[in-house]
Design a protein around this motif. Sequence first.
Motif, PDB file in Angstrom:
ATOM      1  N   PHE A 107     -10.614  45.408   0.362  1.00  0.00           N
ATOM      2  CA  PHE A 107     -10.791  45.509   1.889  1.00  0.00           C
ATOM      3  C   PHE A 107     -10.108  46.357   2.433  1.00  0.00           C
ATOM      4  O   PHE A 107      -9.189  46.804   2.100  1.00  0.00           O
ATOM      5  CB  PHE A 107     -10.503  43.942   2.132  1.00  0.00           C
ATOM      6  CG  PHE A 107     -11.292  42.767   1.462  1.00  0.00           C
ATOM      7  CD1 PHE A 107     -12.268  42.254   1.708  1.00  0.00           C
ATOM      8  CD2 PHE A 107     -10.691  42.307   0.231  1.00  0.00           C
ATOM      9  CE1 PHE A 107     -13.160  41.223   1.041  1.00  0.00           C
ATOM     10  CE2 PHE A 107     -11.278  41.348  -0.552  1.00  0.00           C
ATOM     11  CZ  PHE A 107     -12.674  40.774  -0.151  1.00  0.00           C
ATOM     12  N   GLU A 112     -14.675  45.952   5.388  1.00  0.00           N
ATOM     13  CA  GLU A 112     -14.164  46.001   6.546  1.00  0.00           C
ATOM     14  C   GLU A 112     -13.870  44.860   7.142  1.00  0.00           C
ATOM     15  O   GLU A 112     -14.553  43.996   7.465  1.00  0.00           O
ATOM     16  CB  GLU A 112     -14.894  46.854   7.663  1.00  0.00           C
ATOM     17  CG  GLU A 112     -14.031  47.227   8.841  1.00  0.00           C
ATOM     18  CD  GLU A 112     -13.093  48.411   8.377  1.00  0.00           C
ATOM     19  OE1 GLU A 112     -12.108  48.729   9.325  1.00  0.00           O
ATOM     20  OE2 GLU A 112     -13.101  49.112   7.627  1.00  0.00           O
ATOM     21  N   LEU A 113     -12.321  44.532   7.415  1.00  0.00           N
ATOM     22  CA  LEU A 113     -11.716  43.337   8.186  1.00  0.00           C
ATOM     23  C   LEU A 113     -11.413  43.613   9.625  1.00  0.00           C
ATOM     24  O   LEU A 113     -11.088  44.743   9.767  1.00  0.00           O
ATOM     25  CB  LEU A 113     -10.704  42.847   7.404  1.00  0.00           C
ATOM     26  CG  LEU A 113     -10.885  42.469   5.723  1.00  0.00           C
ATOM     27  CD1 LEU A 113      -9.541  42.043   5.180  1.00  0.00           C
ATOM     28  CD2 LEU A 113     -11.772  41.261   5.654  1.00  0.00           C
ATOM     29  N   THR A 114     -11.506  42.671  10.410  1.00  0.00           N
ATOM     30  CA  THR A 114     -11.136  42.823  11.674  1.00  0.00           C
ATOM     31  C   THR A 114      -9.701  42.108  11.755  1.00  0.00           C
ATOM     32  O   THR A 114      -9.530  40.990  10.964  1.00  0.00           O
ATOM     33  CB  THR A 114     -11.982  42.125  12.618  1.00  0.00           C
ATOM     34  OG1 THR A 114     -12.150  40.715  12.414  1.00  0.00           O
ATOM     35  CG2 THR A 114     -13.459  42.710  12.853  1.00  0.00           C
ATOM     36  N   THR A 148      -5.563  34.869   1.905  1.00  0.00           N
ATOM     37  CA  THR A 148      -6.568  34.450   1.450  1.00  0.00           C
ATOM     38  C   THR A 148      -6.706  32.831   1.559  1.00  0.00           C
ATOM     39  O   THR A 148      -5.782  32.053   1.766  1.00  0.00           O
ATOM     40  CB  THR A 148      -6.866  34.719  -0.242  1.00  0.00           C
ATOM     41  OG1 THR A 148      -5.942  34.000  -0.972  1.00  0.00           O
ATOM     42  CG2 THR A 148      -6.890  36.069  -0.364  1.00  0.00           C
ATOM     43  N   PHE A 193      -8.528  47.380   6.549  1.00  0.00           N
ATOM     44  CA  PHE A 193      -8.609  46.915   8.267  1.00  0.00           C
ATOM     45  C   PHE A 193      -7.571  48.144   8.587  1.00  0.00           C
ATOM     46  O   PHE A 193      -6.802  48.822   8.125  1.00  0.00           O
ATOM     47  CB  PHE A 193      -7.975  45.814   8.420  1.00  0.00           C
ATOM     48  CG  PHE A 193      -6.619  45.436   7.782  1.00  0.00           C
ATOM     49  CD1 PHE A 193      -5.293  45.559   8.651  1.00  0.00           C
ATOM     50  CD2 PHE A 193      -6.376  44.962   6.349  1.00  0.00           C
ATOM     51  CE1 PHE A 193      -3.953  45.412   8.077  1.00  0.00           C
ATOM     52  CE2 PHE A 193      -5.119  44.918   5.903  1.00  0.00           C
ATOM     53  CZ  PHE A 193      -4.008  44.985   6.653  1.00  0.00           C
ATOM     54  N   GLY A 252      -8.543  37.182   5.316  1.00  0.00           N
ATOM     55  CA  GLY A 252      -8.339  37.546   6.717  1.00  0.00           C
ATOM     56  C   GLY A 252      -7.026  38.284   6.954  1.00  0.00           C
ATOM     57  O   GLY A 252      -6.052  38.104   6.280  1.00  0.00           O
ATOM     58  N   GLU A 302     -11.898  33.085   0.835  1.00  0.00           N
ATOM     59  CA  GLU A 302     -11.911  33.709   2.211  1.00  0.00           C
ATOM     60  C   GLU A 302     -10.744  34.597   2.328  1.00  0.00           C
ATOM     61  O   GLU A 302      -9.518  34.286   1.877  1.00  0.00           O
ATOM     62  CB  GLU A 302     -12.135  32.908   3.307  1.00  0.00           C
ATOM     63  CG  GLU A 302     -13.493  31.918   3.259  1.00  0.00           C
ATOM     64  CD  GLU A 302     -13.363  31.242   4.694  1.00  0.00           C
ATOM     65  OE1 GLU A 302     -14.562  31.205   5.483  1.00  0.00           O
ATOM     66  OE2 GLU A 302     -12.545  30.360   5.112  1.00  0.00           O
ATOM     67  N   TYR A 314     -12.800  34.855   9.582  1.00  0.00           N
ATOM     68  CA  TYR A 314     -12.211  35.282   8.316  1.00  0.00           C
ATOM     69  C   TYR A 314     -13.492  35.700   7.467  1.00  0.00           C
ATOM     70  O   TYR A 314     -14.480  35.186   7.934  1.00  0.00           O
ATOM     71  CB  TYR A 314     -11.299  34.550   7.754  1.00  0.00           C
ATOM     72  CG  TYR A 314     -10.034  34.330   8.294  1.00  0.00           C
ATOM     73  CD1 TYR A 314      -9.559  35.331   8.815  1.00  0.00           C
ATOM     74  CD2 TYR A 314      -9.291  33.145   8.077  1.00  0.00           C
ATOM     75  CE1 TYR A 314      -8.444  35.269   9.619  1.00  0.00           C
ATOM     76  CE2 TYR A 314      -8.099  32.719   8.801  1.00  0.00           C
ATOM     77  CZ  TYR A 314      -7.579  33.996   9.498  1.00  0.00           C
ATOM     78  OH  TYR A 314      -6.530  33.830  10.213  1.00  0.00           O
ATOM     79  N   THR A 315     -13.494  36.535   6.277  1.00  0.00           N
ATOM     80  CA  THR A 315     -14.446  37.031   5.567  1.00  0.00           C
ATOM     81  C   THR A 315     -14.717  36.278   4.338  1.00  0.00           C
ATOM     82  O   THR A 315     -13.830  36.098   3.553  1.00  0.00           O
ATOM     83  CB  THR A 315     -14.430  38.521   5.507  1.00  0.00           C
ATOM     84  OG1 THR A 315     -14.150  39.151   6.743  1.00  0.00           O
ATOM     85  CG2 THR A 315     -15.476  39.075   4.546  1.00  0.00           C
TER      86      THR A 315
END
Length: 363
Positions: free
Chosen positions: A283, A262-264, A297, A285, A358, A356, A269-270
């Motif tokens: 991923f 799960e991304l916000t 990315t 969202f 996001g 990463e 960032y993840t």
Amino acid sequence: MHEQLEICIDKQLPVTDIIESSSRAIEEAPENVPAQQPRSTLPGVQENGPLELAILTGKKWATGRTISIGFRGGSASLRAKVEAVAKQWEQHANLTLDFGSDATGDIRIDFAPGGSWSYLGTDALSIPQADATMNYGWLTDTSTDDEIGRVVLHEFGHALSAIHEHQNPVADIPWDKPAVYAYYAGPPNNWSREVVDRNIFQRYSTTVTNHSAFDRDSIMLYAIPNQLTIGDYEVGWNRGLSDTDRAFMATIYPRTAPSAVELTVAPPYTQAAIGAPAEQDLFSFVVADAGQHRVETFGTTDVVMTLLGPDSLTAAVAEDDDGGAGPNAAITAQLAPGRYYARVRHYSATGSGTYEIGVRRIG
């Protein structure tokens, strides 16, 4: 290798039917739509570098589908053997192969002389009902179980949308081209140079195929005699499904929905990683209000990203390779409310590395 090679020809639709076939493929499975227009749009177009085969869409069947299959010849015994072998694919792909007693079906099998072949995936839907979509010209009641198994697994691989493994975009076979032309010009194939180019040397474009690393053990790879290569390179007859064959078919026809990170819709960032060759990260969202969003990315790993949704793992919104900084992927799109998925893979089928990812709203 003393056995004379008989290999199937890629059965291709006429150029005039490609657009119709693409439409039928997208109707069958929305994920067949290309997120990016291929660099070339017709088979055999010369691009920068070696010839590549390019297709307008994917050709996979809808996951979970029942594919009807009919025979147009062959004894009851031979038909039963073909059916038993073909159904091995059901153990790995979320598909049902429904063999009927008449000559109709999505896939129609003949045993006419002249070679063994199959149309690729959903191309079968564009073939007139009066015509076969698959042929076993080499198989008879006297064929060994070994030969039947090898040939049927291979042709049904094509029917489920798998390409020839030697035409994998990352295949690096050291062909001795003059020897190959001479070999296949003779019986039983009697191929012209053009046919050899199309079926041996041309490779599919990385922009339009979902491929893994080159697999020497794949049932989709025919034997490669040492006499047709430069140096000491040869591959014997593969007679069963490889681990990669099984895993690949399970990936494109999954039985369960894959889990997603799960991304916000905002920093931070993840952190993520492509930990193994051919790995794909997923991923997810949620977009609460319609607006322009950017998914991207960061890092030094060369990745390709596909954005899917809303509320679908099969409907592609867009795909990007190097739209971000350096080797990173970035997609900017106007998104309606709903859940979206970002699928990330390494550009190279053998690559790995950290990155990463996001997503943020920008308008």
